[in-house]
Each structure stands twice: as structure tokens, then as C-alpha cells.
Design a protein around this motif. Structure first.
Motif, short mmCIF file in Angstrom:
data_model
loop_
_atom_site.label_atom_id
_atom_site.label_comp_id
_atom_site.label_asym_id
_atom_site.label_seq_id
_atom_site.Cartn_x
_atom_site.Cartn_y
_atom_site.Cartn_z
N LYS A 245 32.67 34.13 50.37
CA LYS A 245 32.38 35.53 50.66
C LYS A 245 33.35 36.05 51.72
N ASP A 246 33.90 37.23 51.47
CA ASP A 246 34.67 37.95 52.48
C ASP A 246 33.97 39.28 52.73
N PHE A 247 34.32 39.93 53.85
CA PHE A 247 33.60 41.13 54.29
C PHE A 247 34.61 42.15 54.80
N ARG A 248 34.54 43.36 54.26
CA ARG A 248 35.45 44.42 54.71
C ARG A 248 34.64 45.69 54.96
N ASN A 249 34.83 46.24 56.15
CA ASN A 249 34.05 47.39 56.59
C ASN A 249 34.70 48.66 56.06
N GLU A 250 34.53 48.87 54.77
CA GLU A 250 35.23 49.96 54.10
C GLU A 250 34.30 50.65 53.12
N GLY A 251 34.81 51.67 52.45
CA GLY A 251 34.01 52.44 51.51
C GLY A 251 33.60 51.62 50.29
N VAL A 252 32.55 52.09 49.64
CA VAL A 252 32.03 51.45 48.43
C VAL A 252 32.35 52.36 47.24
N ASP A 253 32.96 51.78 46.21
CA ASP A 253 33.19 52.54 44.98
C ASP A 253 33.04 51.59 43.80
N ARG A 254 33.53 51.98 42.65
CA ARG A 254 33.24 51.19 41.45
C ARG A 254 33.89 49.80 41.46
N THR A 255 34.94 49.61 42.28
CA THR A 255 35.58 48.29 42.35
C THR A 255 35.49 47.65 43.72
N HIS A 256 34.78 48.29 44.67
CA HIS A 256 34.70 47.75 46.03
C HIS A 256 33.24 47.62 46.48
N ASN A 257 32.92 46.47 47.03
CA ASN A 257 31.66 46.24 47.72
C ASN A 257 32.01 45.62 49.07
N THR A 258 31.26 45.96 50.11
CA THR A 258 31.65 45.50 51.44
C THR A 258 31.58 43.98 51.58
N GLU A 259 30.72 43.35 50.82
CA GLU A 259 30.64 41.88 50.77
C GLU A 259 31.04 41.47 49.37
N PHE A 260 32.05 40.62 49.24
CA PHE A 260 32.55 40.29 47.91
C PHE A 260 33.00 38.82 47.88
N THR A 261 33.20 38.32 46.67
CA THR A 261 33.58 36.92 46.48
C THR A 261 35.06 36.84 46.14
N MET A 262 35.76 35.99 46.87
CA MET A 262 37.20 35.82 46.69
C MET A 262 37.51 34.35 46.42
N MET A 263 38.46 34.13 45.51
CA MET A 263 39.03 32.79 45.37
C MET A 263 40.45 32.87 45.92
N GLU A 264 40.76 32.02 46.89
CA GLU A 264 42.13 31.93 47.39
C GLU A 264 42.62 30.50 47.24
N CYS A 265 43.86 30.34 46.78
CA CYS A 265 44.45 29.01 46.66
C CYS A 265 45.90 29.05 47.13
N TYR A 266 46.35 27.90 47.65
CA TYR A 266 47.71 27.78 48.20
C TYR A 266 48.31 26.46 47.75
N GLN A 267 49.59 26.52 47.38
CA GLN A 267 50.28 25.35 46.86
C GLN A 267 51.61 25.18 47.58
N ALA A 268 51.76 24.04 48.24
CA ALA A 268 53.02 23.74 48.92
C ALA A 268 54.14 23.49 47.91
N PHE A 269 55.36 23.79 48.33
CA PHE A 269 56.56 23.59 47.52
C PHE A 269 56.52 24.39 46.22
N ALA A 270 55.90 25.57 46.30
CA ALA A 270 55.84 26.49 45.16
C ALA A 270 56.21 27.88 45.66
N ASP A 271 56.53 28.79 44.73
CA ASP A 271 56.80 30.18 45.09
C ASP A 271 55.99 31.10 44.17
#
Length: 489
Positions: A245-271
């Protein structure tokens, strides 16, 4: 609590059950089968004369016909009819079923199974128990509860009466499982990073602020996981991801909710080219796992994930659609003048980068229906991305766009600590100039980079928007179980 007339009537029935020595909320059930398990084995269970115990909520009206009564109960797996006869159940419980039970009560029944003359599988009830007496009656026309505000405020009621809503969240779980499986198979390690952070960063957004009493320290709910995940790359973890869960103190519309689920991934030696390939493969795998095909329908559009995604350059697209060359107009005031001269209607923004983003979002992004990578973001829009070696005004960044929606963000990660410090300083100047979403100076992150971070590709995907796409929902509120709503009086 003040009870209305219907609630008082149900309360009176509850008190009658208690007066009869029955607990309307017993601590456990003796269920032997789910309803789905019964229906899957119905013919064998009928032939064997096996007695089953099932439990569920009474759905729809009970039909009382003299010495016979009928009802349907539903659990999390399905619905089955109850055949209730005074002869089988006994005078006392038949009267109780007739007089003291209601739609939405949760009951447990035991009996043998048969099919009615119409072929409908039914439990011929020999014993009955109340598991939970419902004091709230169903709303009017409960079988067609459609008022959006009511549905979202009482999601529990929405889930009771709308199976299609339950299916959205079954699909959501399937999507997250498929995403996790895809990353696990490719050697990514799932990790957890802090939700409370002393410095917020990793995105352009306003944070929620809180206070740690014992440490006497101001903290922020994370707006992104990025800077902590990249610290792990510095620490020698080659492939990491987090679904959180991430949290952003911003407006709510059809694609934004203040609390939302994010997947983040990082790979070394890649671009970012490697990450583009990863995104194509991941979406194709998830869509295939959920729908059994790589083609879906979304809001009247056919979306094909089987093809190679298009690449669209921001500067090229803007000059093609608007006639404005942002590579030549690199300051805010001249850009706004050019926009007015072209007769374009976009909101004024506090910085050149934000104005470019607004121009693109208004005139190009909505036209991108098929899976597309937006590339060549200007440096001021990308404070954590590497510059293109051949074009220092642009970065090695992309955004996946599908059906006009931004689905995420990715880039070749900036790993030069001196360049990163200057980018943070520029963000600070933008903040002072009125951009309250500018990123903050994070000296500990710069210190981590000073130990050396290998070339790295990173990605963030908005899980809620992926669920919107794969369940054909037009608003994010429909795919979040408990979206944020304004308080009622």
C-alpha cells in the motif's frame, strides 16, 4: 442505537429465540460441506442417501405453503434450495422457521439431498440451527442494489447481494497471485520496506503526515517504495520487488484513490529496455492466467496483449498533435505563451516539466488505446531517471499506457550520487516556486548511492488499475474493497 420499525421487529424475533433457550449467535458451526461441494457431488450424494450439513445466508423470500416451506441459502461458494416440511423438521422448528427467521439470517441445516420435479438440487431439511440473526433487513429491491454511493459505503451489503462484485475481488486476488508468480519465477525476491518514512520520496505527490510521540519525530506515510528498494540494490540484492500500500494526499477521481496498491520491482545490471520486455511479458502472463487469452474487452475496446507494444516519444507526439516543439521551448513562460497562441486548453502548471506533462496528458494519452510505452520524458519530469546519453534533455524512462490509462512508471535508475543531489536541489527550487508535489532531498539515499549502485532498471505498476482493466471497470472505486469517501452527516 435507535432502531427503526423493521429492525425492532427483527430484534423481537431475536429475543424470542433467546427466550426459547437458543443462542442466536453460537460460537461455531457443524458444517460438513460447502454448497459448491454439495452441488459438485449432488448425484452421488443423492444416490448414496448421504446426510449433509450446510450453512449459509437466507437469500430471497421464504415461501410458506401450509406444511411446506422453501428458501434458498448462499455461502461463499454457491446457492442451494431448502425444502422444509413440518413432518421432517418438526412442529417447533417449522414454526420457528416460519415466524422467527428472516431474509439475510444465517442458518445451518442438515438433511438428505434430492432433486425437485424441476430438477433443482435441494436439501430436505431434518434439523436447523440459527448461526447469526440479521437485525438489518435487506434494502428495498435488494436483489438489484445499484446506488453507487450506498454500495460503496456499505460494501459488506454490496458483497452480500451482488455476486458480480464478489467476482471482481476474486479476480483481483488472481491478478496479484499471477503477478507474484511471474516475478518469483524470474528470481525476484519479495521484500518489505517501511510504510512510515522520515523523508518521503520516489514519486511526485503530497504525503500524509504523522508524528512519532516517543521519538518526537515527524514521519510520512510512504508515497512510493522506490528509494528503499534501491537501497537494497546497493546492498547487493540483485532482483527485488514489493507489493504494498502507498498513500498520496491528493484528489480522488476515476483512476486515483488516496490509498492504493503498487507493485515495484528493481533489477540490477538492467536498463529500461530490459524492463520494457519484462512489462510486456508480465502483462501477457497475467492476462493469460486470468482470462485464458491475450485479448480482452475494456469499455467497448478490444485490447490485444499478444503483439509487441508500440513506442511513442513525448516530444515527437506533442509536436505532431499540437505543433509545439518542447525541445526548443524549454522554459515555463514561453511554453505557456505557445500553448495560448495555439489555442490549446490546458491548466497552467507551476513548472515547465509539469506543463509538458499536462499537455501530453490532455492531447495524446487519451488516444493511446492499445498497449503502448511512452518514452523520452524530459529530465525535470524524471528526477530519479538516467539521462539519455545522446539527448541530455531527455531520460531513459517509460510509462505503460493502456486504454488511455497510465498503468505505471519505469526507468533506467539514476545511480550517479552527484547528479542525484543536483536533481533533488532542482526539485527543492521547484517546491519553493509552488510545486507542492516536488520531491524532497534525501541525504541518506544519496549516501547509499555513494557506495555504488550498479546499472539498474526499475518499475512501478498500479495494481488497482490493472484490476480495473482486467475486470472491465471504469472507476478505481469498484476494484478497491473500501475506497475513501466523504463523511456523511
Amino acid at each position: 442505537m435507535e432502531l427503526n420499525e423493521l429492525q425492532q421487529q427483527r430484534l423481537a424475533k431475536l429475543e424470542r429465540l433467546r427466550a426459547a433457550g437458543l443462542d442466536p449467535f453460537p460460537p461455531r458451526s457443524q458444517r460438513t460441506h460447502s454448497i459448491a461441494a454439495v452441488l459438485e457431488q449432488i448425484d452421488a450424494l443423492i444416490e448414496g442417501g448421504e446426510r449433509v450439513t450446510v450453512a449459509g445466508r437466507i437469500m430471497g423470500a421464504r415461501r410458506i405453503m401450509g406444511k411446506l416451506a422453501f428458501a434458498h441459502i448462499a455461502d461463499e461458494t454457491g446457492t442451494i434450495q431448502l425444502w422444509v416440511s413440518r413432518a421432517d423438521l418438526g412442529e417447533e422448528w417449522f414454526a420457528r422457521f416460519r415466524d422467527d427467521l428472516d431474509t439475510f439470517d444465517i442458518v445451518e441445516v442438515s438433511g438428505t439431498l434430492r432433486r425437485t420435479k424441476t430438477g433443482e438440487p435441494s436439501v430436505f431439511v431434518e434439523q436447523m440451527a440459527v448461526l447469526a440473526k440479521s437485525l438489518n433487513p435487506p434494502p428495498e429491491k435488494w436483489h438489484g442494489l445499484t446506488d453507487v454511493e450506498a454500495r460503496l459505503r456499505e460494501r459488506y451489503l454490496d458483497l452480500i447481494v451482488n455476486d458480480e462484485v464478489r467476482q471482481i475481488f476474486r479476480t483481483r486476488a488472481k491478478i496479484i497471485t499471477a503477478m507474484r508468480h511471474f516475478l518469483d519465477e524470474r528470481g525476484f525476491l519479495e521484500v518489505e520496506t517501511p510504510a512510515l518514512q522520515p523523508v518521503y520520496g520516489g514519486a511526485s505527490a503530497r504525503p500524509f503526515v504523522t508524528h512519532h510521540n516517543q521519538l518526537k519525530q515527524q514521519l510520512y506515510l510512504r508515497i512510493a517504495d522506490e528509494l528503499y528498494l534501491k537501497r537494497l540494490i546497493v546492498g547487493g540484492m540483485g532482483k527485488v520487488y514489493e507489493i504494498s500500500k502507498d498513500f498520496r494526499n491528493e484528489g480522488v477521481d476515476r483512476t486515483h484513490n488516496t490509498e492504493f496498491t503498487m507493485m515495484e520491482c528493481y533489477q540490477a545490471f538492467a536498463d529500461y529496455n530490459d524492463i520494457m520486455a519484462l512489462v510486456e511479458e508480465m502483462f501477457r502472463a497475467i492476462v493469460q492466467a486470468v482470462h485464458g487469452t491475450t485479448t480482452i474487452e475494456y469499455q467497448g475496446q478490444t485490447i490485444d496483449f499478444g503483439k509487441r507494444w508500440d513506442r511513442v516519444s513525448i516530444p515527437e507526439a506533442i509536436v505532431e498533435k499540437t505543433g509545439i516543439d518542447i525541445m526548443q521551448i524549454t522554459e515555463l513562460v514561453p511554453l505557456q505563451q505557445a500553448i495560448r497562441a495555439a489555442g490549446l486548453k490546458v491548466d497552467n502548471k507551476p513548472s515547465w516539466g509539469k506543463q509538458v506533462d499536462e499537455l501530453f496528458s490532455e492531447y495524446i494519452q487519451p488516444l493511446l488505446i492499445q498497449p503502448t510505452f511512452i518514452i523520452d520524458h524530459p529530465v525535470p519530469l524524471s528526477p530519479l531517471a538516467k539521462k539519455r546519453p545522446d539527448q541530455p534533455l531527455l531520460t531513459e524512462r517509460f510509462e505503460p499506457i493502456i486504454a488511455g490509462m497510465e498503468m505505471g512508471n519505469a526507468f533506467s535508475e539514476l545511480n550517479d550520487p552527484l547528479d542525484q543531489e543536483q536533481r533533488f536541489l532542482e526539485q527543492g527550487r521547484a517546491y519553493d516556486a509552488g510545486d507542492d508535489e516536488a520531491q524532497q532531498m534525501d541525504t541518506d539515499y544519496i549516501n547509499a548511492l555513494m557506495y555504488g549502485m550498479p546499472p539498474t532498471g526499475g518499475l512501478g505498476i498500479g495494481v488497482d488499475r490493472v484490476v480495473m482493466l482486467l475486470t472491465n471497470q471504469s472507476t478505481i472505486r469498484e476494484v478497491v474493497l473500501f475506497p475513501h469517501l466523504r463523511q456523511t452527516e
